[in-house]
Design a protein around this motif. Structure first.
Motif, mmCIF file in Angstrom:
data_model
loop_
_atom_site.group_PDB
_atom_site.id
_atom_site.type_symbol
_atom_site.label_atom_id
_atom_site.label_comp_id
_atom_site.label_asym_id
_atom_site.label_seq_id
_atom_site.Cartn_x
_atom_site.Cartn_y
_atom_site.Cartn_z
ATOM 1 N N ARG A 42 56.878 -7.948 -20.137
ATOM 2 C CA ARG A 42 55.352 -7.663 -19.578
ATOM 3 C C ARG A 42 55.439 -9.206 -18.744
ATOM 4 O O ARG A 42 54.521 -9.177 -18.978
ATOM 5 C CB ARG A 42 55.799 -7.395 -21.528
ATOM 6 N N ARG A 43 55.993 -10.322 -19.901
ATOM 7 C CA ARG A 43 55.479 -11.561 -19.567
ATOM 8 C C ARG A 43 55.822 -11.282 -18.031
ATOM 9 O O ARG A 43 55.119 -12.331 -16.997
ATOM 10 C CB ARG A 43 56.125 -12.397 -20.507
ATOM 11 N N ALA A 90 53.604 -4.416 -31.750
ATOM 12 C CA ALA A 90 53.923 -4.011 -29.974
ATOM 13 C C ALA A 90 52.889 -2.946 -29.226
ATOM 14 O O ALA A 90 52.234 -2.615 -30.425
ATOM 15 C CB ALA A 90 55.328 -3.926 -29.816
ATOM 16 N N TRP A 134 51.321 -9.200 -17.682
ATOM 17 C CA TRP A 134 50.894 -7.651 -18.764
ATOM 18 C C TRP A 134 50.183 -8.646 -19.860
ATOM 19 O O TRP A 134 50.499 -9.229 -19.522
ATOM 20 C CB TRP A 134 51.820 -6.504 -18.747
ATOM 21 N N VAL A 170 62.530 -5.611 -28.801
ATOM 22 C CA VAL A 170 61.204 -5.858 -28.777
ATOM 23 C C VAL A 170 61.201 -7.047 -28.229
ATOM 24 O O VAL A 170 59.872 -7.285 -27.039
ATOM 25 C CB VAL A 170 61.219 -6.139 -30.076
ATOM 26 N N GLU A 171 61.949 -7.933 -28.094
ATOM 27 C CA GLU A 171 62.041 -9.126 -26.848
ATOM 28 C C GLU A 171 61.594 -8.770 -25.621
ATOM 29 O O GLU A 171 61.659 -8.933 -24.996
ATOM 30 C CB GLU A 171 62.946 -10.210 -27.363
ATOM 31 N N ASP A 173 54.603 0.870 -25.142
ATOM 32 C CA ASP A 173 55.845 -0.565 -25.708
ATOM 33 C C ASP A 173 57.343 0.428 -26.362
ATOM 34 O O ASP A 173 58.377 0.399 -26.650
ATOM 35 C CB ASP A 173 55.897 -1.492 -25.786
ATOM 36 N N ALA A 231 61.216 -5.958 -24.301
ATOM 37 C CA ALA A 231 60.191 -5.345 -23.848
ATOM 38 C C ALA A 231 59.100 -6.121 -23.410
ATOM 39 O O ALA A 231 58.487 -6.257 -22.933
ATOM 40 C CB ALA A 231 59.598 -4.587 -24.894
ATOM 41 N N TRP A 232 59.031 -7.831 -24.374
ATOM 42 C CA TRP A 232 58.137 -8.642 -24.403
ATOM 43 C C TRP A 232 58.513 -9.815 -22.800
ATOM 44 O O TRP A 232 57.183 -10.363 -21.992
ATOM 45 C CB TRP A 232 57.792 -9.544 -25.488
ATOM 46 N N ALA A 233 59.705 -9.839 -23.231
ATOM 47 C CA ALA A 233 60.208 -10.542 -22.066
ATOM 48 C C ALA A 233 59.821 -10.052 -20.512
ATOM 49 O O ALA A 233 59.447 -10.715 -19.636
ATOM 50 C CB ALA A 233 61.438 -11.214 -21.820
#
Length: 243
Positions: free
Chosen positions: A238-239, A19, A243, A231-232, A23, A234-236
């Motif tokens: 971001r997507r 990560a 970013w 974590v998922e 984040d 945060a990434w969702a």
């Protein structure tokens, strides 16, 4: 009662997952809070289950101080000034319990020893208003006045108004009546004194609740799934922002 601080090595775990650094505060905050609220549910259930407490105010005395991005840990605590703490404390630590207001007053006046307590007979429940009446009639308050020590004038007024149907008195050790030391009531239609509170030796409670152990078990059981979910998240996010 000490605070329970939610800490772990998840910062290192997040780095290993790849990560981005910015984040990490969000993931730490969300994970700490998720674990804290899961743990407090378990603590409340433990209080209700082991102590058979039906009043919601007592298990709900536990609070969560939520984690933030700048303070990435949550705290579970009971307010030091709450009456619930006095109810729960000896169950977490064991040993003696704190003295109630009526007990402190009687100790101050020399009616009972500091190593003694007052306890209702089995199956007897006493309302808070009854404690006030007992203290008023026995003149246990530190000053006279409204809701304080009963005076001759206030007693006479209550009698005229038909409100003086129960009279409380205290029986000391070695009394001639052969009664156990304690607080008794004289009631209309009852020809003998009724024991309301018995004088007993100080209790020694066993430690029955362990908040730290409950929290540790929740962390052990839930940390991986909770961390992964955040974590998922945060990434969702971001997507979605591209970013």
């Amino acid at each position: 009662m000490p605070k329970v601080v939610m800490r772990s090595n998840i910062k290192q775990v997040i780095k290993e997952l790849g990560a981005f650094e910015r984040d990490i505060p969000f993931i730490l905050k969300e994970t700490a809070n998720d674990i804290a609220f899961e743990a407090i549910k378990k603590i409340k259930a433990e209080v209700q289950g082991k102590l058979h407490i039906t009043k919601k105010q007592i298990p709900n005395a536990w609070r969560v101080r939520k984690a933030t991005k700048s303070r990435p840990y949550a705290e579970l605590y009971v307010d030091d000034w709450s009456w619930q703490k006095r109810v729960l404390e000896h169950h977490y630590y064991g040993g003696d319990r704190q003295r109630k207001g009526i007990e402190k007053a009687m100790i101050h006046l020399g009616l009972i020893d500091k190593d003694e307590i007052l306890t209702p007979p089995p199956d007897v429940k006493i309302r808070p208003s009854t404690y006030v009446k007992i203290m008023s009639q026995l003149k246990l308050f530190s000053k006279a006045g409204f809701m304080a020590n009963e005076t001759k004038r206030s007693r006479a007024r209550k009698k005229r108004q038909g409100k003086d149907k129960v009279r409380y008195f205290f029986v000391r050790k070695g009394n001639r009546q052969g009664l156990h030391p304690g607080v008794y009531a004289r009631m209309d239609g009852v020809h003998h004194p009724v024991c309301i509170l018995r004088v007993a030796s100080r209790p020694h409670y066993k430690k029955r609740l362990d908040a730290e152990k409950i929290v540790s078990k929740v962390i052990e059981r839930r940390i991986k799934s909770t961390l992964t979910a955040n974590v998922e998240k945060a990434w969702a996010f971001r997507r979605a922002k591209g970013w």
